[in-house]
Design a protein around this motif. Structure first.
Motif, PDB file in Angstrom:
ATOM      1  N   PRO A  36       0.816  -1.217   0.000  1.00  0.00           N
ATOM      2  CA  PRO A  36       0.000   0.000   0.000  1.00  0.00           C
ATOM      3  C   PRO A  36       0.849   1.266   0.000  1.00  0.00           C
ATOM      4  O   PRO A  36       2.019   1.262   0.384  1.00  0.00           O
ATOM      5  CB  PRO A  36      -0.801  -0.113   1.303  1.00  0.00           C
ATOM      6  N   ILE A  37       0.233   2.335  -0.415  1.00  0.00           N
ATOM      7  CA  ILE A  37       0.841   3.656  -0.310  1.00  0.00           C
ATOM      8  C   ILE A  37       0.822   4.033   1.167  1.00  0.00           C
ATOM      9  O   ILE A  37      -0.165   3.813   1.861  1.00  0.00           O
ATOM     10  CB  ILE A  37       0.037   4.694  -1.130  1.00  0.00           C
ATOM     11  N   ASP A  38       1.908   4.603   1.658  1.00  0.00           N
ATOM     12  CA  ASP A  38       1.956   5.068   3.042  1.00  0.00           C
ATOM     13  C   ASP A  38       1.504   6.527   3.052  1.00  0.00           C
ATOM     14  O   ASP A  38       2.271   7.434   2.761  1.00  0.00           O
ATOM     15  CB  ASP A  38       3.369   4.928   3.613  1.00  0.00           C
ATOM     16  N   TYR A  39       0.234   6.722   3.392  1.00  0.00           N
ATOM     17  CA  TYR A  39      -0.358   8.057   3.354  1.00  0.00           C
ATOM     18  C   TYR A  39       0.127   8.957   4.489  1.00  0.00           C
ATOM     19  O   TYR A  39      -0.145  10.151   4.486  1.00  0.00           O
ATOM     20  CB  TYR A  39      -1.881   7.961   3.354  1.00  0.00           C
ATOM     21  N   ASP A  40       0.841   8.383   5.469  1.00  0.00           N
ATOM     22  CA  ASP A  40       1.343   9.170   6.596  1.00  0.00           C
ATOM     23  C   ASP A  40       2.856   9.366   6.532  1.00  0.00           C
ATOM     24  O   ASP A  40       3.433  10.007   7.404  1.00  0.00           O
ATOM     25  CB  ASP A  40       0.976   8.483   7.917  1.00  0.00           C
ATOM     26  N   ALA A  41       3.506   8.822   5.521  1.00  0.00           N
ATOM     27  CA  ALA A  41       4.969   8.883   5.417  1.00  0.00           C
ATOM     28  C   ALA A  41       5.449  10.294   5.069  1.00  0.00           C
ATOM     29  O   ALA A  41       4.707  11.103   4.497  1.00  0.00           O
ATOM     30  CB  ALA A  41       5.459   7.906   4.358  1.00  0.00           C
TER      31      ALA A  41
END
Length: 99
Positions: A36-41
């Motif tokens: 998944p895309i790390d939306y908090d990175a």
């Protein structure tokens, strides 16, 4: 090569709308298949979220939500200015130099 001016308010609104449901990376040649895309990175993390223009603005694509998809940062950098159906992922560099 000219730079296209974009409205940062619209950009931020589109990013928020795209990230709302945390969809997977839209790049067909994803560099992190199944991850998944790390939306908090941090924004420089290769797996961080970026909104990508399907048809690049430099190629005449509109700066609209309908022309944007979510991608990992690394996938967006790899795709760069590729158009849909272009599977090379190659970057084209333009210069005024004569060799």
């Amino acid at each position: 090569m000219s730079r296209v001016s974009r409205n940062t308010t619209i950009r931020d609104r589109h990013r928020t709308q795209l990230a709302r449901t945390k969809p997977p990376c839209a790049y067909e040649h994803c560099l992190f298949p199944g991850e998944p895309i790390d939306y908090d990175a941090h924004h420089l993390d290769p797996k961080a979220f970026q909104a990508d223009h399907v048809i690049p603005v430099d190629a005449g694509g509109p700066d609209t939500l309908a022309n944007k998809v979510p991608m990992h940062r690394a996938c967006n950098r790899h795709k760069w200015k590729s158009l849909p159906g272009d599977d090379t992922g190659a970057r084209v560099y333009e210069t005024d130099r004569t060799w």
